[in-house]
Design a protein around this motif. Structure first.
Motif, PDB file in Angstrom:
ATOM      1  N   ARG A  27      -7.698  13.950  19.469  1.00 43.18           N
ATOM      2  CA  ARG A  27      -6.656  14.938  19.765  1.00 43.18           C
ATOM      3  C   ARG A  27      -7.075  15.739  20.992  1.00 43.18           C
ATOM      4  O   ARG A  27      -8.167  16.310  21.026  1.00 43.18           O
ATOM      5  N   TYR A  28      -6.199  15.769  21.972  1.00 48.15           N
ATOM      6  CA  TYR A  28      -6.469  16.522  23.199  1.00 48.15           C
ATOM      7  C   TYR A  28      -5.244  17.368  23.511  1.00 48.15           C
ATOM      8  O   TYR A  28      -4.109  16.884  23.454  1.00 48.15           O
ATOM      9  N   ARG A  29      -5.468  18.628  23.850  1.00 53.16           N
ATOM     10  CA  ARG A  29      -4.341  19.471  24.259  1.00 53.16           C
ATOM     11  C   ARG A  29      -4.805  20.496  25.283  1.00 53.16           C
ATOM     12  O   ARG A  29      -5.989  20.843  25.365  1.00 53.16           O
ATOM     13  N   GLU A  30      -3.851  20.963  26.077  1.00 57.84           N
ATOM     14  CA  GLU A  30      -4.084  21.989  27.096  1.00 57.84           C
ATOM     15  C   GLU A  30      -3.135  23.155  26.853  1.00 57.84           C
ATOM     16  O   GLU A  30      -2.047  22.966  26.304  1.00 57.84           O
ATOM     17  N   TRP A  31      -3.543  24.341  27.293  1.00 62.28           N
ATOM     18  CA  TRP A  31      -2.653  25.490  27.224  1.00 62.28           C
ATOM     19  C   TRP A  31      -3.007  26.466  28.341  1.00 62.28           C
ATOM     20  O   TRP A  31      -4.088  26.406  28.933  1.00 62.28           O
ATOM     21  N   GLN A  32      -2.069  27.343  28.620  1.00 66.12           N
ATOM     22  CA  GLN A  32      -2.258  28.310  29.705  1.00 66.12           C
ATOM     23  C   GLN A  32      -3.254  29.377  29.277  1.00 66.12           C
ATOM     24  O   GLN A  32      -3.190  29.871  28.144  1.00 66.12           O
ATOM     25  N   PRO A  33      -4.176  29.754  30.154  1.00 65.03           N
ATOM     26  CA  PRO A  33      -5.155  30.780  29.782  1.00 65.03           C
ATOM     27  C   PRO A  33      -4.507  32.152  29.698  1.00 65.03           C
ATOM     28  O   PRO A  33      -3.427  32.371  30.267  1.00 65.03           O
ATOM     29  N   PRO A  34      -5.137  33.097  29.032  1.00 62.95           N
ATOM     30  CA  PRO A  34      -4.617  34.468  28.991  1.00 62.95           C
ATOM     31  C   PRO A  34      -4.687  35.104  30.380  1.00 62.95           C
ATOM     32  O   PRO A  34      -5.409  34.619  31.264  1.00 62.95           O
ATOM     33  N   PRO A  35      -3.940  36.181  30.604  1.00 60.50           N
ATOM     34  CA  PRO A  35      -3.910  36.821  31.926  1.00 60.50           C
ATOM     35  C   PRO A  35      -5.285  37.169  32.484  1.00 60.50           C
ATOM     36  O   PRO A  35      -5.496  37.126  33.697  1.00 60.50           O
ATOM     37  N   THR A  36      -6.239  37.484  31.615  1.00 61.95           N
ATOM     38  CA  THR A  36      -7.574  37.869  32.086  1.00 61.95           C
ATOM     39  C   THR A  36      -8.309  36.730  32.780  1.00 61.95           C
ATOM     40  O   THR A  36      -9.269  36.976  33.512  1.00 61.95           O
ATOM     41  N   LEU A  37      -7.872  35.482  32.565  1.00 59.16           N
ATOM     42  CA  LEU A  37      -8.561  34.331  33.148  1.00 59.16           C
ATOM     43  C   LEU A  37      -7.780  33.643  34.261  1.00 59.16           C
ATOM     44  O   LEU A  37      -8.309  32.755  34.929  1.00 59.16           O
ATOM     45  N   ARG A  38      -6.514  34.011  34.459  1.00 61.82           N
ATOM     46  CA  ARG A  38      -5.648  33.224  35.338  1.00 61.82           C
ATOM     47  C   ARG A  38      -6.015  33.305  36.816  1.00 61.82           C
ATOM     48  O   ARG A  38      -5.580  32.477  37.600  1.00 61.82           O
ATOM     49  N   ALA A  39      -6.806  34.289  37.199  1.00 68.64           N
ATOM     50  CA  ALA A  39      -7.225  34.355  38.600  1.00 68.64           C
ATOM     51  C   ALA A  39      -8.166  33.207  38.948  1.00 68.64           C
ATOM     52  O   ALA A  39      -8.228  32.775  40.097  1.00 68.64           O
ATOM     53  N   ALA A  40      -8.884  32.700  37.954  1.00 71.87           N
ATOM     54  CA  ALA A  40      -9.888  31.666  38.228  1.00 71.87           C
ATOM     55  C   ALA A  40      -9.593  30.339  37.525  1.00 71.87           C
ATOM     56  O   ALA A  40     -10.020  29.293  38.017  1.00 71.87           O
ATOM     57  N   PHE A  41      -8.874  30.360  36.413  1.00 76.28           N
ATOM     58  CA  PHE A  41      -8.690  29.149  35.619  1.00 76.28           C
ATOM     59  C   PHE A  41      -7.212  28.805  35.468  1.00 76.28           C
ATOM     60  O   PHE A  41      -6.376  29.669  35.206  1.00 76.28           O
ATOM     61  N   GLY A  42      -6.935  27.504  35.609  1.00 78.18           N
ATOM     62  CA  GLY A  42      -5.564  27.041  35.497  1.00 78.18           C
ATOM     63  C   GLY A  42      -5.183  26.597  34.108  1.00 78.18           C
ATOM     64  O   GLY A  42      -4.034  26.763  33.693  1.00 78.18           O
TER      65      GLY A  42
END
Length: 268
Positions: A27-42
């Motif tokens: 099982r593999y899944r992706e999701w959007q990071p919280p606002p605190t991480l979005r400057a560096a992580f997609g």
């Protein structure tokens, strides 16, 4: 500079015919990071293998850099130029955070060309903070809670300067979209071709031509899954390859298996 970090060379191979392909097993899944991480992580992501399945997993190159937790340890996994084959235990869980293009260089503080095909132990970069993060994750038995804690602890490692490199992000996006004329791209960005090559080596680990080859492979995978009945001739034409032979050579060089086999596994 990389010799000052705790690093290990990831297992790579040119023969991945006997291993499962990451993203197609368990099982593999992706999701959007919280606002605190979005400057560096997609993206944040999680991979879980079945309880009765372990062994080597083929990870295809994608031009990206990830922070991951696996086997109780934290790493920054550098960019690959050929498929990697990490060994995972049956039922293994892996948590990951994928950098936005151009963000990893500032976060790590070294050119990514120095960690191509390697994994940097996170505590070699952040010391006690990273060791504390690993301990908290390892002491969290609930998998869902561990996901949340992974993001929370990762946010504590980010500094105000971790905003990414806008030009690098633009270069990545243009090449991913198929704009591969190096001179034209350099002119659009008001850079010399030499500066563009140097930027790519620092921000992505290799030059624009290599980045193009890797991102073209990723376009092929996307097309193959979106068009389950398409043959290699059609995929080559729409994927940006000169012809089917060109596609086959590139897949063999980067993925370590034949194009038909890769497409079949990816579609499954």
């Amino acid at each position: 500079m990389a010799r000052h970090y705790g690093v290990y060379r990831r297992g790579v191979t040119l023969d991945c015919t006997s291993t499962a392909v990451a993203g197609t097993v368990g099982r593999y899944r992706e999701w959007q990071p919280p606002p605190t991480l979005r400057a560096a992580f997609g993206q944040l992501w999680r991979s879980d293998l079945p309880a009765d399945q372990g062994g080597e997993v083929t990870v295809l190159p994608d031009g990206c850099v990830d922070v991951l937790w696996r086997d109780g340890q934290l790493y920054v996994v550098g960019p690959d130029v050929v498929a990697a084959r990490p060994q995972l235990a049956a039922g293994a869980q892996v948590l990951g955070a994928r950098f936005t293009p151009g963000a990893a260089r500032a976060w790590l503080g070294l050119p990514l060309s120095e960690i191509v095909g390697t994994a940097v132990e996170l505590d070699a970069v952040f010391g006690t903070k990273a060791r504390t993060m690993a301990e908290r994750l390892n002491n969290t038995g609930d998998a869902a809670l561990r996901e949340q804690r992974f993001a929370q602890e990762l946010a504590k490692l980010l500094g105000p300067e971790d905003r990414g490199h806008r030009v690098a992000a633009t270069v990545f996006a243009r090449i991913r979209a198929g704009h591969t004329d190096l001179a034209e791209l350099a002119t659009q960005l008001q850079l010399s071709t030499r500066s563009l090559r140097r930027l790519c080596h620092e921000q992505f680990g290799y030059g624009p031509k290599m980045l193009d080859r890797i991102l073209r492979l990723q376009r092929l995978l996307k097309l193959a899954r979106a068009r389950p009945q398409a043959g290699l001739v059609e995929l080559a034409c729409d994927g940006g390859y000169a012809d089917q032979s060109h596609l086959s050579r590139e897949v063999r060089a980067l993925a370590g298996m034949g194009a038909s086999q890769l497409c079949a596994r990816w579609r499954d």
